[in-house]
Design a protein around this motif. Structure first.
Motif, mmCIF file in Angstrom:
data_model
loop_
_atom_site.group_PDB
_atom_site.id
_atom_site.type_symbol
_atom_site.label_atom_id
_atom_site.label_comp_id
_atom_site.label_asym_id
_atom_site.label_seq_id
_atom_site.Cartn_x
_atom_site.Cartn_y
_atom_site.Cartn_z
ATOM 1 N N LYS A 210 48.738 37.996 20.132
ATOM 2 C CA LYS A 210 48.394 37.462 18.794
ATOM 3 C C LYS A 210 47.245 38.228 18.166
ATOM 4 O O LYS A 210 47.232 38.461 16.954
ATOM 5 N N TRP A 213 48.711 41.324 16.734
ATOM 6 C CA TRP A 213 49.501 41.038 15.526
ATOM 7 C C TRP A 213 48.595 40.759 14.332
ATOM 8 O O TRP A 213 48.790 41.308 13.252
ATOM 9 N N TYR A 232 56.447 43.990 15.459
ATOM 10 C CA TYR A 232 56.234 42.696 16.113
ATOM 11 C C TYR A 232 57.454 41.806 15.919
ATOM 12 O O TYR A 232 58.104 41.846 14.875
ATOM 13 N N PRO A 239 54.078 35.570 17.429
ATOM 14 C CA PRO A 239 54.449 36.987 17.284
ATOM 15 C C PRO A 239 53.980 37.811 18.484
ATOM 16 O O PRO A 239 52.885 37.593 19.008
ATOM 17 N N TRP A 317 55.933 34.118 10.616
ATOM 18 C CA TRP A 317 56.558 33.578 11.824
ATOM 19 C C TRP A 317 57.569 32.505 11.464
ATOM 20 O O TRP A 317 58.671 32.456 12.028
ATOM 21 N N TYR A 328 56.234 43.338 7.721
ATOM 22 C CA TYR A 328 54.818 43.367 7.312
ATOM 23 C C TYR A 328 54.646 42.861 5.884
ATOM 24 O O TYR A 328 53.517 42.610 5.451
#
Length: 338
Positions: A210, A213, A232, A239, A317, A328
């Protein structure tokens, strides 16, 4: 034998003289400079369209394009044959017609979009596994078994000849410079040293995933580019870097990190990641380093469960399908640190 052709200016047929002239052609969004043969009327000197010469020119333009930007028929054949796949199942994985695959392997110039597929597979052969996961539903049961066997054999052969570094790079380079990599080239050096930064004093694997990420996505939110170029994926507990288990195993084999399995009071098995090499801050820009420091400070008192629950409230997520890459583009909606 006298060669004549119709002259548009004279409105009748005349003999002509062939001359060579250097010209620039725009072909498939690329400039091709070519010395072509052209015909001029011997009566008025005007340019004459001769079908044979025009065809010759286009063949040469296509040939030069292939030499400079494309792939030869042998290279195209090798792309498929490296996996030991038949024409039909290979075509289904790429979602193109089997007749097209046959034509390309016989020397026909591929469509621009198909050429990009072949070039991508030539440069990053492991991408075939992504095509397989995406399009395996189009295979018959017999084809599916054959393709799975061929790709399993190919994967084992590939890994036996690749270094740890090459295997990790092969995981992430398939999405380079796309929204799934933060429009960056994958940097193995930054990927490693980001892990070393967060694992300097030891960190649980779930939390590490995490922290990475959030670092990449927060930096992308501010700079429209990621730090590491890593992809990811959505997992139930938040993630994680794509194929993180494989990446960590090879980093451990490289003696970059140590992995210690522990069991907590509740009986859960936890994996503690500890750096085995010193962190090098000079690899990162000042802004990249500042972002990682912000993430580390913000989540310092978070355990694995708490940071996972925190990540579960991020739009990226929530809106991504399980086991699929997180774009992204969702970084825009990432919550700012307070």
């Amino acid at each position: 034998m006298t060669i004549i052709n119709y002259c548009e200016s004279c409105h009748t047929e005349h003999t002509y003289t062939i001359k060579k002239e250097l010209q620039l052609f725009r072909f498939r969004e690329q400039d091709i400079e070519l010395e072509r043969r052209i015909a001029f009327c011997n009566h008025c000197g005007s340019l004459i369209d001769v079908e044979e010469l025009e065809s010759e020119t286009m063949v040469n333009v296509a040939r030069m394009y292939t030499e400079k930007y494309g792939l030869t028929s042998l290279e195209i054949q090798n792309v498929r044959q490296q996996y030991k796949l038949g024409v039909r199942p290979f075509a289904k994985l790429l979602n193109i017609g089997s007749a097209s695959v046959t034509r390309y392997e016989s020397g026909s110039l591929p469509q621009a979009t198909h050429l990009e597929l072949y070039k991508r597979l030539q440069q990053h052969p492991h991408v075939i596994l992504e095509f397989f996961n995406r399009n395996k539903g189009s295979l018959s049961s017999r084809e599916l078994k054959m393709v799975e066997a061929s790709l399993d054999a190919w994967t084992m052969a590939e890994q036996s000849f690749q270094t740890d570094e090459q295997i990790i790079e092969s995981i992430y380079r398939s999405h380079e410079v796309t929204d799934l990599a933060g429009y960056s080239d994958f940097s193995l050096e930054k990927f490693i040293h980001m892990i070393l930064y967060f694992a300097t004093n030891g960190v649980l694997k779930t939390k590490l995933m995490k922290l990475m990420w959030y670092s990449d996505f927060l930096y992308f939110k501010r700079q429209t580019v990621s730090i590491t170029g890593a992809t990811y994926v959505k997992y139930p507990y938040g993630p994680v870097p794509k194929d993180h288990e494989i990446a960590l195993a090879h980093l451990q084999h490289m003696n970059v990190i140590e992995v210690d399995e522990r069991t907590n009071d509740e009986g859960w098995t936890m994996m503690m990641i500890q750096s085995s090499e010193p962190f090098d801050s000079t690899i990162f820009s000042d802004d990249e380093l500042k972002t990682m420091q912000e993430i580390e400070a913000h989540f310092r008192d978070y355990g694995s469960r708490k940071i996972s629950e925190y990540a579960h409230n991020e739009i990226g997520w929530l809106e991504t399908v399980d086991k699929q890459p997180i774009s992204y583009r969702y970084a825009e909606k990432l919550r700012e640190l307070h």
